[in-house]
Design an enzyme around this catalytic site. Structure first.
Site, short mmCIF file in Angstrom:
data_model
loop_
_atom_site.label_atom_id
_atom_site.label_comp_id
_atom_site.label_asym_id
_atom_site.label_seq_id
_atom_site.Cartn_x
_atom_site.Cartn_y
_atom_site.Cartn_z
N HIS A 156 -1.00 -10.86 12.39
CA HIS A 156 -0.98 -9.22 12.02
C HIS A 156 -0.45 -8.66 12.91
CE1 HIS A 156 0.19 -5.64 9.61
NE2 HIS A 156 -1.74 -4.83 10.17
N CYS A 163 -3.34 -3.98 4.55
CA CYS A 163 -2.12 -4.38 5.54
C CYS A 163 -2.28 -5.97 4.79
CB CYS A 163 -2.06 -4.79 6.42
SG CYS A 163 -1.59 -3.21 7.28
N GLU A 221 0.66 -1.30 0.19
CA GLU A 221 0.03 -0.14 0.05
C GLU A 221 1.03 1.62 -0.19
OE1 GLU A 221 -1.91 0.82 4.11
OE2 GLU A 221 -1.10 -1.54 3.56
N1 CAA Z 1 2.56 2.18 31.27
C1 CAA Z 1 2.00 1.17 30.48
N2 CAA Z 1 0.75 1.56 29.37
C2 CAA Z 1 0.38 2.53 28.80
C3 CAA Z 1 0.81 3.71 30.49
C4 CAA Z 1 1.74 3.31 30.69
N3 CAA Z 1 2.63 4.31 31.19
N4 CAA Z 1 0.31 4.99 29.61
C5 CAA Z 1 -0.92 4.51 28.39
N5 CAA Z 1 -0.74 2.76 28.29
C6 CAA Z 1 -1.23 1.87 27.67
C7 CAA Z 1 -2.87 2.85 27.36
O1 CAA Z 1 -3.67 1.77 28.90
C8 CAA Z 1 -2.87 1.61 25.88
O2 CAA Z 1 -3.85 0.07 26.64
P1 CAA Z 1 -5.05 -0.59 25.87
O3 CAA Z 1 -4.69 -0.14 24.77
O4 CAA Z 1 -4.10 -2.00 26.33
O5 CAA Z 1 -6.35 -0.41 26.77
C9 CAA Z 1 -2.01 1.60 25.40
O6 CAA Z 1 -1.27 1.97 26.07
C10 CAA Z 1 -1.90 2.74 24.31
O7 CAA Z 1 -2.48 4.05 25.09
P2 CAA Z 1 -3.91 5.04 23.93
O8 CAA Z 1 -4.93 3.93 24.08
O9 CAA Z 1 -3.86 6.18 24.68
O10 CAA Z 1 -3.44 5.29 22.99
P3 CAA Z 1 -3.45 6.22 21.57
O11 CAA Z 1 -4.59 7.34 21.63
O12 CAA Z 1 -2.17 7.02 21.80
O13 CAA Z 1 -3.33 5.52 20.62
C11 CAA Z 1 -3.31 3.97 19.14
C12 CAA Z 1 -2.72 4.23 20.42
C13 CAA Z 1 -5.25 3.83 18.74
C14 CAA Z 1 -2.98 2.60 18.44
C15 CAA Z 1 -2.63 3.98 18.01
O14 CAA Z 1 -1.36 4.17 18.19
C16 CAA Z 1 -2.94 4.31 16.62
O15 CAA Z 1 -3.74 4.96 15.78
N6 CAA Z 1 -2.02 3.56 15.22
C17 CAA Z 1 -2.08 3.42 14.79
C18 CAA Z 1 -3.46 2.46 14.03
C19 CAA Z 1 -3.37 0.96 14.71
O16 CAA Z 1 -2.21 0.20 14.06
N7 CAA Z 1 -4.60 0.11 14.28
C20 CAA Z 1 -4.28 -1.26 14.83
C21 CAA Z 1 -6.05 -2.21 14.02
S1 CAA Z 1 -5.85 -1.56 11.93
C22 CAA Z 1 -4.47 -2.34 11.54
O17 CAA Z 1 -4.59 -3.89 11.91
C23 CAA Z 1 -4.09 -2.37 9.94
C24 CAA Z 1 -2.57 -1.64 10.46
O18 CAA Z 1 -1.87 -2.40 9.93
C25 CAA Z 1 -3.17 -0.29 10.73
#
Ligand code: CAA
Length: 393
Positions: free
Chosen positions: A233, A111, A79
């Site tokens: 994945h 992906c 992609e």
């Molecule tokens: N110590 C330990 N853990 C902590 C922490 C700390 N101090 N602070 C936060 N965390 C944890 C949170 O509790 C959370 O855990 P859970 O998900 O288990 O609840 C984790 O860290 C992430 O924190 P947030 O949810 O606050 O993170 P965020 O809002 O900044 O974003 C995300 C996380 C949504 C994955 C973001 O990085 C994102 O949008 N990534 C891209 C999208 C993605 O990868 N999607 C996956 C499915 S899609 C797919 O698979 C296709 C592809 O390849 C893209």
């Protein structure tokens, strides 16, 4: 007749950024990235590498002259395409010196596309057992500096040789598929970075996994315990852990412990690279096979492929007797030897990609140790260079 993965090889960049350092620069707790996201290092792809060079760099070390002679199908899943018309597979076939009688195409479904390639290649080899197919998943994951998706970037390519009597993994004929129109992650043609509804995409991923995993078990009358390990994945490694945890209640405590222990090996190398979209599942498979001492011939592995948009597939593979012989054995050491760059340097490289404009451009590739590099653009044509042969391609 057994058909499946005969050889499996990986390429990424020689550069990485440390995730604790990146977290600090973004005013986040390091443990959020290290534990919450599950990433320790992130590959930094320099402008001198694109989807084409990564793909060629992944494939060439594993191909013998006999392989090249037998390959009549090349599928590049990506992609991160470099042209709206010409398939990156055409460039890759040229760089690798493949036979002119090869069918070379590029496939896209986020992906998931490399898995579509593997499944089609499997059918092709079943019909033509004397032939081989080369399938490559190659991508650069880009969400943008300081975006929520930033710690889930990365990049690289996994090349797989699909053949009869494979050395590594004999693939199941049956699989379970799901595809629906979902807006969880997409990239309009005018964007160089992905658009994503992060939390939604993570939830859809789990829904898809549960659907196709249970669908596969039902359709094939397989007990979950028959699967030694589940390979995912891994857009970020915590994502696979969440999906795995969601099906643990299906098995007893001993099996839960076994799956969780195997999963730590499956995510070991992905923790050091980050997301590589199409290649991610297959880097995790490599990680499992290279680092897990508790696997043996005959073990059955479950493979979950997910592409946003969305398409998911679950299928299985049976480990073959001499599977180590088909693997990229030097990979863990190559990852350890990469050069760490500062956050400022990572940002400079992130912004230094070949621009989407018609003017001639030169890229600095002198410090890139890989055989195939992107040297720039001349007369609106990408310039690829073979550093080993010292020639423009
Ligand atoms: N110590 C330990 N853990 C902590 C922490 C700390 N101090 N602070 C936060 N965390 C944890 C949170 O509790 C959370 O855990 P859970 O998900 O288990 O609840 C984790 O860290 C992430 O924190 P947030 O949810 O606050 O993170 P965020 O809002 O900044 O974003 C995300 C996380 C949504 C994955 C973001 O990085 C994102 O949008 N990534 C891209 C999208 C993605 O990868 N999607 C996956 C499915 S899609 C797919 O698979 C296709 C592809 O390849 C893209």
């Amino acid at each position: 007749m057994k058909v499946g993965i005969d050889k499996l090889h990986f390429a990424t960049s020689h550069l990485y950024v440390d995730m604790a350092e990146l977290a600090t620069a973004r005013q986040a707790e390091p443990d959020k990235y290290l534990i919450g996201i599950g990433q320790s290092q992130m590959a930094v792809i320099p402008p001198s590498q694109d989807a084409v060079t990564l793909a060629a760099n992944a494939a060439y070390p594993m191909l013998t002259a006999a392989d090249i002679e037998a390959i009549d199908l090349l599928i590049v899943g990506t992609e991160s395409g470099v042209d709206n018309s010409k398939a990156s597979a055409i460039y890759v076939a040229h760089l690798l010196g493949l036979n002119r009688r090869v069918r070379a195409i590029e496939m896209k479904e986020a992906c998931y596309a490399a898995t579509a390639g593997v499944r089609l290649a499997q059918e092709h080899v079943q019909a033509h057992p004397d032939k081989k197919a080369l399938v490559i998943g190659t991508d650069i994951a880009r969400y943008g500096l300081k975006s929520a998706g930033e710690p889930t970037q990365g990049g690289g390519a996994v090349a797989m040789l699909i053949s009869a009597d494979p050395q590594v993994l004999a693939l199941s004929d049956q699989s379970c598929l799901l595809s629906e129109d979902v807006m969880d992650f997409w990239r309009p043609l005018y964007h160089t970075e992905a658009l994503v509804d992060g939390k939604y995409s993570s939830n859809i991923y789990i829904d898809y996994f549960q659907d196709v995993f249970k669908g596969y078990l039902e359709a094939t009358e397989t007990q979950p315990e028959a699967l030694t390990a589940l390979v995912f994945h891994l857009p970020y490694t915590k994502m696979g852990l969440k999906a795995l945890r969601s099906v643990l209640p299906m098995v007893d405590e001993a099996q839960q412990a076994t799956w969780l222990a195997h999963f730590e090996h499956a995510r070991q190398l992905n923790r050091q690279v980050g997301n590589l979209y199409t290649g991610s599942l297959y880097l995790s498979l490599l990680s499992q096979l290279l680092t897990d001492p508790d696997l043996k011939a005959g073990d059955r592995l479950g493979l979950f492929s997910y592409g946003s948009g969305a398409e998911g597939e679950f299928y299985t593979g049976e480990l073959q007797a001499n599977y180590q012989q088909g693997l990229d054995l030097g990979l863990p050491q190559r990852l350890t030897k990469r050069q760490r760059v500062s956050v400022a340097e990572y940002e400079r490289l992130f912004n230094g990609q070949l621009a989407w404009k018609a003017e001639d451009q030169d890229l600095d590739y002198q410090n890139d140790p890989h055989r195939f590099v992107l040297a720039g653009q001349r007369d609106e044509q990408r310039q690829y260079f073979d550093q080993q042969a010292e020639k423009q391609l």
